[in-house]
Scaffold this motif. Structure first.
Motif, short mmCIF file in Angstrom:
data_model
loop_
_atom_site.label_atom_id
_atom_site.label_comp_id
_atom_site.label_asym_id
_atom_site.label_seq_id
_atom_site.Cartn_x
_atom_site.Cartn_y
_atom_site.Cartn_z
N LEU A 152 39.72 79.49 67.10
CA LEU A 152 39.45 79.07 68.47
C LEU A 152 39.01 80.25 69.34
O LEU A 152 38.15 80.10 70.21
CB LEU A 152 40.71 78.42 69.05
N GLN A 153 39.57 81.41 69.10
CA GLN A 153 39.22 82.57 69.92
C GLN A 153 37.86 83.17 69.57
O GLN A 153 37.33 83.98 70.32
CB GLN A 153 40.29 83.66 69.78
N ASN A 154 37.31 82.78 68.43
CA ASN A 154 36.02 83.33 68.02
C ASN A 154 34.85 82.39 68.29
O ASN A 154 33.74 82.63 67.81
CB ASN A 154 36.05 83.68 66.53
N LEU A 155 35.08 81.33 69.05
CA LEU A 155 34.02 80.35 69.26
C LEU A 155 32.83 80.93 70.00
O LEU A 155 31.69 80.49 69.80
CB LEU A 155 34.57 79.15 70.06
N LYS A 184 45.32 73.76 74.47
CA LYS A 184 45.91 74.95 73.86
C LYS A 184 45.18 76.21 74.33
O LYS A 184 45.78 77.23 74.67
CB LYS A 184 45.85 74.81 72.35
N MET A 185 43.85 76.12 74.40
CA MET A 185 43.06 77.24 74.89
C MET A 185 43.39 77.55 76.35
O MET A 185 43.54 78.72 76.74
CB MET A 185 41.57 76.93 74.73
N VAL A 186 43.54 76.49 77.16
CA VAL A 186 43.84 76.70 78.57
C VAL A 186 45.20 77.35 78.74
O VAL A 186 45.37 78.30 79.52
CB VAL A 186 43.79 75.35 79.32
N VAL A 187 46.19 76.86 78.01
CA VAL A 187 47.54 77.42 78.12
C VAL A 187 47.56 78.87 77.63
O VAL A 187 48.25 79.72 78.19
CB VAL A 187 48.55 76.54 77.35
N CYS A 190 46.35 80.84 80.41
CA CYS A 190 47.34 80.92 81.48
C CYS A 190 48.41 81.97 81.18
O CYS A 190 48.97 82.58 82.10
CB CYS A 190 48.01 79.56 81.69
N HIS A 191 48.69 82.19 79.90
CA HIS A 191 49.73 83.14 79.52
C HIS A 191 49.12 84.47 79.05
O HIS A 191 49.80 85.27 78.40
CB HIS A 191 50.60 82.55 78.41
N GLY A 192 47.88 84.70 79.37
CA GLY A 192 47.27 86.00 79.09
C GLY A 192 46.87 86.21 77.65
O GLY A 192 46.66 87.36 77.23
N ARG A 193 46.76 85.15 76.87
CA ARG A 193 46.42 85.30 75.46
C ARG A 193 44.95 85.00 75.18
O ARG A 193 44.56 84.85 74.03
CB ARG A 193 47.32 84.39 74.61
N LEU A 194 44.15 84.91 76.23
CA LEU A 194 42.71 84.70 76.07
C LEU A 194 41.99 85.64 77.03
O LEU A 194 41.39 85.21 78.02
CB LEU A 194 42.35 83.23 76.36
#
Length: 978
Positions: A152-155, A184-187, A190-194
């Protein structure tokens, strides 16, 4: 549209070995987590809930993360944008943490920080998506192995040609979890993981589709997210890394032609919301922004390929190990076993997981179903309902689970937003798949050939619109309900993904009134047309009749009214037919001796322990006992309300008339006396029906309730208590012999047991703790129990103490059987002490309790002085010859009590010899056979001795007859045939 981390398999259904090998090779060293998130609506329009993940290891660590520009960072520091974005993150996080009703209602829910089982996401291409739709064949349903797996992070990484990807289309069929992955991507953001994006703005396309008024992009953002008022002016004028999320694109009708949607690059210019979406995707509006779109496969082609940088497809749990991990973490949650069962439920949870794991390893159909993770949720929810339900609230029914499951996955979506009929997906499924399901139930068939599917879906296709709807259904919905069969020899057929789903859809098809003849369909349409015309004609005729005195005009008007009235009567007959179908299917005699439906569901999930069936062995007949139960459940008010949201309307009047038509037939047939398993099904039907008045009338007709040998789980006990609780009438007899009852079962059934005159609790392994509950029952001021049978339960001395206390204070009990309950001398002594305080007991059975002379004689001495006790059973105890002679000397006319010890009474045969032998024969499977053999040998010696002492030929003949019965029983016992 969907809820918990769901995705669809992209691996062949039949190649299990390949499934097992392919996933690790595709996924590298990615860590796997669990999420049980659910949503009640789309992004930006309704409360949702999501379990989030922490990305570690493997492909995530190697993702390219662009550095934030210094100019953008300094600008954020110079304005209030940074604080606004933090508020925005907090708001989104709180919003997405809301739990849907289904999570709270059907088992333990998961917090926002729950872990996640990562589904497979693979990179696709427009050429693959635009391939001609395959025919409904088994080979075309088998998908190709996963390749080009992407995280998901490499899209938004660069594509194969080195170009930066700005627009991503994420697609998947119904129930695969597109919305959940986006949440899941939004959350994560929100928690700084993206960290790739500084601002994420999610939009629900369903929400946007309801508005056609022109609005600017900046006004649209501030309207949905007021915290971003200070940030919106910087959009397009700064290097702020923005991600727009457009969830559910199939809800929007987009026109990328310049003639249909004009170009717009000004975020302040008001245009229709669809025009904003089109220009964002064209990169004409905010060209530096990144966009991810979720959609169903049929709507992917609505976006021209030149505007898409990457296509990705959600695939599924392509390895049974992923399924096992989901089940392990879901069923091992702290609240899964209930509030009051910590230690006992832990072992039960482990046992459940072990059985489920073995069933998955057998390559059973359940493993094929769980390729769709949404069905993993359904399996876990059903198991929680079956095993961990201690008390059943009115809203918690099996039908409710399936109805809520469909709402979680369909949520009232229309099948094709471009079709003028706007038919909902669930309504279309009920009309088409429901018909297939119903025909399968009627013909007792669960496997369907390609011809069956074509007959169901294509035979009545006449218009272009119908063919287009079928095409959308095949690409988006078909695999959600039907899957290739994995049984050997049936690989070229389809089955319903979950067996019970066939019966649910068949029930929905019938209750919705879709099962109609051609005459009924034509008549209904004509009556509606003529009914509308007659209203207009009435006005015209009333005016003409005032001017021209033509007497035939009112007659003509009345004739026009007859046609709709006639067919309204036919519609009433339709409801009678539905009620008749429900009653007939409920009481099919060929299904009388099957397992009850709750056990059948349990076996379908966990499998049947034992040797597997040989492929050449003839299969058992298919059973569809859930079909009428689902029909009743669908008619409940709560399920009708949910189905209304899905576009399947069932009117209150229709439900009332069906119940009224069904009442007489159901009550009449239930009075005939049903086998225990069928009676349990009937009680479960009444529970699912959720019609208290109907249930009360049905239960009043049940004076005897025989559930012997039915495994009474906490759920079944709760159902029995709930259904019986609709009335206050006394029950003549309740037979719960050999039902696996325990202390908690007695607590659940306490209100029912109070109202039972004759109560059978034999063979239930009830110990001293259960005796404490029975004591409380017998001492209750509303207790009406007059006959209580507790034979073959290990109560012991402590249990005898509780029962003795109950005897001292009880005023209703007249017959008590404690046969083979391990009382011993001390237990009998305690009972004898408290018997003096009892004034109502008439018969006491203490047989087979290892009583010696002292205890037996003590009980008899107390019985002599008792006001009403006239019969004491003492056979199969350790009584000596002296004790026997003392008991033989008792006379009813003199001592007021009769002791049943042996088959003889002096020089005559006891009047109760047949009763004693019948008790022995019935209980032999549960007694120590060697000890029984010894007692029978002593009885035989006693019979022979007494026969020699009498000179009466008639008595000798009686002795010889009884001796032959005892010898016959001994012979069978020695040969193991008894």
């Amino acid at each position: 549209m969907s809820w918990a981390m769901q995705c669809q398999s992209c691996l062949p259904w039949g190649s299990w070995a390949q499934l097992h090998r392919s996933l690790p090779r595709c996924r590298g060293t990615r860590s796997v987590y669990l999420c049980a998130a659910s949503v009640t609506g789309e992004l930006g329009s309704a409360p949702v809930r999501l379990g989030c993940v922490h990305y570690h290891g493997g492909s995530q660590e190697h993702s390219v993360q662009p550095r934030s520009s210094r100019h953008g960072s300094s600008q954020l520091r110079n304005v209030a944008s940074s604080d606004a974005i933090k508020k925005h993150q907090k708001s989104l996080s709180a919003w997405f943490s809301h739990q849907p009703n289904e999570e709270r209602q059907f088992g333990p829910s998961f917090s926002l920080n729950a872990v996640h089982v990562d589904p497979v996401i693979r990179e696709s291409s427009l050429e693959e998506i635009l391939k001609p739709s395959p025919d409904l064949t088994i080979h075309n349903q088998l998908q190709q192995p996963c390749s080009q797996v992407i995280s998901l992070q490499n899209l938004f990484d660069v594509d194969a040609c080195g170009r930066q990807v700005k627009n991503v289309v994420l697609y998947g069929t119904v129930g695969t979890g597109k919305s959940t992955l986006i949440k899941k991507m939004v959350v994560d953001w929100c928690h700084g993981r993206l960290p790739r994006f500084e601002l994420v703005i999610p939009f629900s396309c369903e929400d946007l589709s309801h508005s056609h008024a022109p609005i600017s992009l900046r006004r649209l953002i501030t309207k949905k997210y007021q915290h971003l008022r200070d940030v919106v002016p910087t959009l397009g004028a700064s290097n702020l890394k923005v991600l727009f999320i457009l969830n559910g694109l199939e809800r929007l009708n987009l026109d990328f032609r310049l003639a249909g949607t004009e170009l717009c690059c000004d975020p302040n210019e008001p245009v229709p919301p669809s025009a904003i979406v089109v220009n964002l995707l064209r990169k004409y509006l905010l060209p530096e922004a990144s966009i991810i779109v979720t959609t169903r496969p049929s709507a992917v082609r609505r976006i021209p390929g030149k505007y898409v940088g990457r296509y990705v497809e959600i695939c599924g749990f392509s390895d049974t190990n992923l399924q096992k991990l989901y089940f392990q973490m879901r069923l091992s949650q702290p609240g899964c076993g209930g509030e009051n069962s910590v230690g006992s439920s832990s072992s039960e949870q482990e046992n459940l997981l072990e059985m489920l794991s073995r069933n998955l390893e057998r390559h059973n159909q359940i493993a094929a179903a769980c390729f769709l993770p949404s069905y993993c949720w359904l399996v876990c929810t059903t198991l929680h309902f079956l095993y961990f339900t201690r008390m059943v609230p009115p809203s918690q029914t099996l039908t409710g689970i399936y109805t809520s499951f469909l709402r979680l996955n369909f949520s009232g979506e229309v099948l094709d937003s471009t079709d003028p009929t706007n038919i909902s997906m669930m309504k279309y499924v009920a009309k088409t798949v429901g018909k297939l399901a119903y025909e399968g139930v009627m013909s007792r068939k669960t496997c369907f050939s390609e011809d069956d599917l074509q007959q169901c879906f294509e035979v009545k296709m006449k218009t272009e619109s119908e063919l287009n709807l079928l095409e959308v259904f095949r690409s988006d919905v078909f695999r959600f309900f039907l899957t290739p069969c994995v049984q050997p020899g049936k690989e070229h057929t389809f089955v319903f993904t979950i067996p019970a789903m066939q019966e649910y859809l068949a029930a929905l098809y019938v209750v919705l009134g879709e099962k109609k003849t051609l005459t009924q369909r034509v008549g209904k349409e004509l009556s509606e047309v003529i009914g509308k015309v007659s209203e207009d004609v009435a006005v015209i005729l009333s005016i003409i009749s005032k001017v021209l005195p033509l007497r035939f005009l009112p007659v003509l008007f009345n004739l026009l009214k007859i046609f709709p009235r006639y067919f309204s009567r036919l519609s009433g007959r339709d409801r009678d037919a539905i009620a008749h179908t429900m009653a007939e299917e409920m009481f099919k005699e060929e299904d009388y001796y099957n397992d009850d439906v709750l056990d059948q569901i349990n076996f379908s999930i966990l499998g049947v322990e034992g040797p597997m069936r040989h492929p050449d062995e003839a299969p058992d007949d298919e059973v569809f006992e859930l079909f009428p139960i689902f029909m009743g459940g669908i008619l409940s008010r709560r399920n009708r309300a949910i189905l209304e949201q899905l576009g399947c309307s069932i009117k209150n009047l229709a439900a009332f008339e069906i119940a009224k038509a069904m009442k007489k037939t159901v009550i009449r047939k239930s009075r005939k006396g049903l086998p225990p398993s069928e009676l349990m099904d009937y009680l479960f039907f009444l529970h699912e029906f959720q019609n208290e008045r109907f249930t009360a009338e049905a239960i009043r007709s049940l004076r005897t309730v025989n559930l012997s040998s039915v495994k009474m789980t906490p759920l079944k006990c709760s159902v029995l208590a709930s259904v019986m609780g609709t009335t206050c009438h006394e029950v003549e007899e309740l037979n719960l012999t050999s039902c696996n009852l325990d202390t908690s079962s007695l607590r659940i059934l306490f209100p029912v047991l109070l109202r039972c005159k004759a109560l059978h609790l034999q063979l239930n392994s009830l110990g001293s703790d259960a005796c404490k509950e029975i004591r409380d029952l017998l001492l209750h001021d509303k207790c009406v129990v007059s006959s209580l049978r507790l034979a073959n339960n290990p109560m012991g001395e402590q249990g005898a103490q509780y029962l003795a206390e109950a005897l001292a204070g009880n005023r209703s009990l007249t017959h008590l059987s404690l046969l083979h309950t391990a009382l011993g001398d001390r237990g009998a002594e305690v009972i004898a002490q408290h018997l003096t305080e009892n004034q109502h007991l008439q018969e006491l059975n203490l047989g087979y309790n290892s009583l010696t002379d002292t205890a037996a004689l003590r009980v008899v001495e107390v019985a002599k002085k008792h006001a009403t006790l006239d019969k004491v059973h003492l056979y199969f105890n350790d009584i000596s010859e002296d004790g026997k002679r003392a008991l033989h000397s008792l006379r009813m006319d003199r001592d007021g009590v009769r002791a049943l010890v042996f088959l003889t009474a002096g020089t005559d045969v006891s009047d109760y010899w047949s009763n004693i032998l019948n008790v022995v024969q019935k209980n032999l499977p549960f007694w120590d056979r060697e000890r029984v053999r010894q007692h029978l040998a002593l009885i035989l010696q006693d019979l022979e001795s007494s026969r020699r002492q009498t000179a009466n030929p008639w008595r000798k003949a009686k002795f010889l007859r009884v001796e032959s019965e005892v010898k016959k029983m001994l012979g069978k016992l020695q040969h193991g045939t008894l």
